[in-house]
Design a protein around this motif. Structure first.
Motif, PDB file in Angstrom:
ATOM      1  N   HIS A  10      19.026 -12.932  14.588  1.00  0.00           N
ATOM      2  CA  HIS A  10      19.748 -14.110  14.086  1.00  0.00           C
ATOM      3  C   HIS A  10      21.060 -14.373  14.840  1.00  0.00           C
ATOM      4  O   HIS A  10      22.125 -14.561  14.235  1.00  0.00           O
ATOM      5  CB  HIS A  10      20.007 -13.968  12.590  1.00  0.00           C
ATOM      6  CG  HIS A  10      18.762 -14.089  11.759  1.00  0.00           C
ATOM      7  ND1 HIS A  10      18.256 -15.295  11.345  1.00  0.00           N
ATOM      8  CD2 HIS A  10      17.898 -13.145  11.296  1.00  0.00           C
ATOM      9  CE1 HIS A  10      17.143 -15.101  10.647  1.00  0.00           C
ATOM     10  NE2 HIS A  10      16.901 -13.802  10.612  1.00  0.00           N
ATOM     11  N   LEU A  11      20.967 -14.423  16.151  1.00  0.00           N
ATOM     12  CA  LEU A  11      22.157 -14.640  16.975  1.00  0.00           C
ATOM     13  C   LEU A  11      22.584 -16.105  16.990  1.00  0.00           C
ATOM     14  O   LEU A  11      21.773 -17.016  16.828  1.00  0.00           O
ATOM     15  CB  LEU A  11      21.893 -14.172  18.404  1.00  0.00           C
ATOM     16  CG  LEU A  11      21.570 -12.690  18.594  1.00  0.00           C
ATOM     17  CD1 LEU A  11      21.422 -12.391  20.079  1.00  0.00           C
ATOM     18  CD2 LEU A  11      22.633 -11.800  17.966  1.00  0.00           C
ATOM     19  N   HIS A  12      23.874 -16.305  17.245  1.00  0.00           N
ATOM     20  CA  HIS A  12      24.460 -17.634  17.440  1.00  0.00           C
ATOM     21  C   HIS A  12      24.901 -17.774  18.899  1.00  0.00           C
ATOM     22  O   HIS A  12      25.046 -16.783  19.626  1.00  0.00           O
ATOM     23  CB  HIS A  12      25.682 -17.825  16.543  1.00  0.00           C
ATOM     24  CG  HIS A  12      25.396 -17.754  15.078  1.00  0.00           C
ATOM     25  ND1 HIS A  12      25.217 -16.557  14.414  1.00  0.00           N
ATOM     26  CD2 HIS A  12      25.266 -18.733  14.142  1.00  0.00           C
ATOM     27  CE1 HIS A  12      24.997 -16.803  13.131  1.00  0.00           C
ATOM     28  NE2 HIS A  12      25.017 -18.102  12.946  1.00  0.00           N
ATOM     29  N   ALA A  13      25.151 -19.005  19.294  1.00  0.00           N
ATOM     30  CA  ALA A  13      25.722 -19.233  20.628  1.00  0.00           C
ATOM     31  C   ALA A  13      27.081 -18.554  20.746  1.00  0.00           C
ATOM     32  O   ALA A  13      27.430 -18.014  21.798  1.00  0.00           O
ATOM     33  CB  ALA A  13      25.839 -20.730  20.894  1.00  0.00           C
ATOM     34  N   ASP A  14      27.851 -18.574  19.676  1.00  0.00           N
ATOM     35  CA  ASP A  14      29.151 -17.913  19.636  1.00  0.00           C
ATOM     36  C   ASP A  14      28.949 -16.445  19.277  1.00  0.00           C
ATOM     37  O   ASP A  14      28.532 -16.130  18.155  1.00  0.00           O
ATOM     38  CB  ASP A  14      30.033 -18.590  18.587  1.00  0.00           C
ATOM     39  CG  ASP A  14      31.403 -17.936  18.451  1.00  0.00           C
ATOM     40  OD1 ASP A  14      31.704 -16.987  19.220  1.00  0.00           O
ATOM     41  OD2 ASP A  14      32.171 -18.363  17.565  1.00  0.00           O
TER      42      ASP A  14
END
Length: 249
Positions: A10-14
């Motif tokens: 569940h990674l984000h760009a940030d």
């Protein structure tokens, strides 16, 4: 042969973005560091790589997985975009693990949290199994069983009965691995005269509360991964948890 499962990153760009109980990138970095110490022969990542469906989130995941000392493979979850995954790393249907074979299933249904395979993918699964009698394990995102949490069971694999009917013809299938549930899970499923071990895995990101009627996060549980040792027709497995700092309020 040591195979390790990582799931639900569940990674984000940030990379500094917070989830409910932690920072997904920091959580995954800790999990990958622990996995590297295990000296695995292969790693499978069972979906929900991204939370925000951005190219940057998949690129960050691929860079981190590339630090592993072994081949790694991934398959999509309900949060994922196939095009962005494929741009970073090829999506494969089968992996040769020496004496074993691993089949990777795409259970994603666009726009829906629940999963399904459908007739074409089930037919392809049957063809793979008919072609090779080696011990096999199947990896997928959505649970093909009820895990005992009402809300999660409502968004599991919709055509689970058809999945198990397919496996009933192929006793070489020893185990099924799934993600999506964000929790440890293990049961033996009877399947037309033989048995199949079915395993869920702690998420690299937040954990979900087992046996919850409605969605609930298990704030006390730590990220983790599953280790599988594949022998001559035998499989041994254990879970490992990784201590990571919780997100501040």
């Amino acid at each position: 042969m040591k195979l390790i499962q990582i799931t639900d990153t569940h990674l984000h760009a940030d990379p500094a973005a917070h989830s409910r109980t932690g920072v997904p990138m920091a959580q995954l970095e800790a999990v990958v560091a622990a996995v590297i110490d295990e000296r695995p022969d292969a790693v499978i990542v069972t979906g929900d790589i991204s939370q925000d469906e951005t190219p940057a989130s998949y690129a960050a995941a691929a860079r981190l997985f590339d630090t592993l000392p072994c081949p790694w493979y991934w398959l999509p979850g309900n949060h994922d975009r196939l095009d962005l995954m494929a741009a970073e790393r090829e999506l494969v249907d089968a992996v040769d693990l020496g004496a074993w074979r691993m089949l990777l299933l795409n259970t994603r249904v666009p726009g829906k949290p629940q999963g399904a395979l459908g007739k074409e993918k089930l037919a392809a699964l049957a063809a793979y199994l008919a072609d090779d009698s080696r011990p096999a394990l199947v990896a997928m995102h959505h649970p093909p069983v009820a895990v005992g949490a009402d809300w999660m069971d409502a968004i599991g694999l919709e055509d689970r009965d058809a999945f198990w009917r397919t496996l009933s013809h192929y006793p070489q299938v020893q185990a099924v691995l799934f993600g999506h549930a964000h929790q440890a899970w293990a049961r033996t499923v009877a399947c037309a005269g033989h048995s199949v071990e079915v395993y869920g895995c702690p998420a690299a990101a937040d954990q979900f509360l087992p046996r919850a009627v409605h969605f609930a996060v298990d704030a006390e549980a730590s990220p983790g991964y599953r280790v599988m040792t594949l022998g001559e027709g035998e499989l041994e497995t254990r879970l490992e948890r990784v201590a990571v700092a919780k997100a501040s309020a």
